[in-house]
Design a protein around this motif. Structure first.
Motif, mmCIF file in Angstrom:
data_model
loop_
_atom_site.group_PDB
_atom_site.id
_atom_site.type_symbol
_atom_site.label_atom_id
_atom_site.label_comp_id
_atom_site.label_asym_id
_atom_site.label_seq_id
_atom_site.Cartn_x
_atom_site.Cartn_y
_atom_site.Cartn_z
ATOM 1 N N ALA A 86 0.709 -1.129 0.044
ATOM 2 C CA ALA A 86 0.016 -0.024 -0.016
ATOM 3 C C ALA A 86 0.787 1.389 0.129
ATOM 4 C CB ALA A 86 -0.936 -0.082 1.178
ATOM 5 N N ALA A 87 2.015 1.301 0.625
ATOM 6 C CA ALA A 87 2.775 2.389 0.781
ATOM 7 C C ALA A 87 3.514 2.477 -0.637
ATOM 8 C CB ALA A 87 3.839 2.247 1.695
ATOM 9 N N VAL A 88 3.997 1.578 -1.112
ATOM 10 C CA VAL A 88 4.479 1.566 -2.700
ATOM 11 C C VAL A 88 3.635 1.988 -3.541
ATOM 12 C CG1 VAL A 88 5.458 0.274 -4.267
ATOM 13 C CG2 VAL A 88 6.380 -0.330 -1.952
ATOM 14 N N GLN A 89 2.296 1.593 -3.393
ATOM 15 C CA GLN A 89 1.432 2.094 -4.521
ATOM 16 C C GLN A 89 1.082 3.474 -4.220
ATOM 17 O OE1 GLN A 89 -2.440 -0.115 -3.988
ATOM 18 N NE2 GLN A 89 -3.136 0.438 -5.873
ATOM 19 N N ALA A 90 0.954 4.248 -2.976
ATOM 20 C CA ALA A 90 0.843 5.515 -2.971
ATOM 21 C C ALA A 90 2.108 6.254 -3.509
ATOM 22 C CB ALA A 90 0.849 5.676 -1.020
#
Length: 321
Positions: A86-90
């Motif tokens: 989720a952090a990478v996608q953000a």
């Protein structure tokens, strides 16, 4: 010049809760770094900007993970990977991920590795030290190596605190705090990771999986300095397809993580070569600005092409970034 770093750490609240429940609360010296480790957003990006880092490849700071039971570790690894994804996608232009695995159940770990690469988009896996006192050359871990080879991704072998029996034998009887630090960054976990790497070579793991790629940090965990003698001794007794030192040209890569002086880099360059070296900081255990200052120094001694290999080209090729 683009800058990629590969040994950059994070924590999640879910991991801290599990570690605390297992009686493995983080040591006091880590408390000051918790806010930076838990920040997978704006604060981390700001630190990267301050140090001129374009992309961090993140991995869990997994001290205490080995103390969890197999089912807890397996589920926790999946949860941590989802949070990292989720952090990478953000921030996909600034962050990438290494998978976290619960190795006490190797078959489930192999499945989680496949999921994290194929579905979550991670670019490799980072494994920490021993599991139940066993090094990765133990046959039980074969499914994880098979998965890594099938997925064509590298394994980053990272240190971890020593097993209790090792600590008691080598690091006890010293003043408060000294034994602990000597067992980790002060010496012990570099020596153990070097030994771990040599065990993988000597056990024939790279002969069984000739395309397997391994990354080790901290300027090669002291191995470049010792490699000529180590290779001479081991190569005579291990039945391998090539001398031990040659695996550092075919299967093993080094990062600079946590090292910011020129002599160990020069040794690594002389022994292993620029094509097997990648820049890293070891954030937040080292500041991003310490890394940028180091690169400024290296611009005076490395040519432009070698600087590009060190700062991004080698990492882009190995991790397919």
């Amino acid at each position: 010049m683009r800058t990629i770093t590969l040994e950059e750490h994070f924590l999640t609240e879910s991991f801290l809760r599990a570690a605390n429940a297992a009686g493995n609360a983080a040591p006091a010296w880590l408390d000051a770094l918790k806010p930076k480790l838990l920040d997978l957003g704006a604060g981390r990006i700001a630190a990267m900007d301050e140090g001129g880092i374009d992309l961090q490849v993140l991995s869990l700071a997994a001290t205490g993970f080995d103390e969890l039971d197999a089912s807890t570790a397996t589920q926790l690894a999946s949860d941590v990977n989802d949070e990292l994804a989720a952090a990478v996608q953000a921030n996909p232009a600034r962050l990438a991920g290494f998978s976290c695995l619960g190795l006490k159940d190797p078959n489930s770990a192999a499945k989680e590795l496949e999921r994290s690469i194929q579905k979550l988009g991670f670019c490799g896996v980072l494994l920490d030290g021993t599991t139940d006192g066993k090094f990765l050359d133990d046959p039980r871990f074969t499914p994880v190596f098979e998965a890594a080879v099938a997925l064509n991704i590298p394994i980053y072998l990272h240190p971890a605190p020593p097993p209790k029996v090792v600590f008691e034998t080598y690091f006890s009887g010293l003043p408060a705090g000294v034994g602990h630090m000597l067992s980790i960054a002060g010496w012990g976990w570099h020596a153990e990771t070097a030994l771990h790497t040599l065990r993988l070579i000597a056990s024939g793991i790279f002969d069984r999986f000739p395309t397997l790629q391994l990354i080790i940090g901290h300027m090669g965990e002291m191995l470049p300095m010792a490699l000529a003698r180590t290779s001479l001794g081991l190569s005579h007794v291990a039945k391998l397809r090539q001398p031990v030192a040659e695996y550092f040209q075919s299967n093993i890569h080094l990062t600079t993580s946590g090292y910011f002086t020129q002599p160990p880099l020069q040794c690594a360059l002389d022994v292993v070569g620029i094509d097997r070296l990648m820049f890293s900081v070891d954030y937040p255990f080292s500041a991003t600005t310490k890394g940028s200052d180091y690169l400024t120094e290296l611009e005076k001694v490395l040519n432009v092409d070698d600087m590009k290999k060190l700062t991004h080209r080698n990492a882009e090729a190995l991790l397919k970034l």
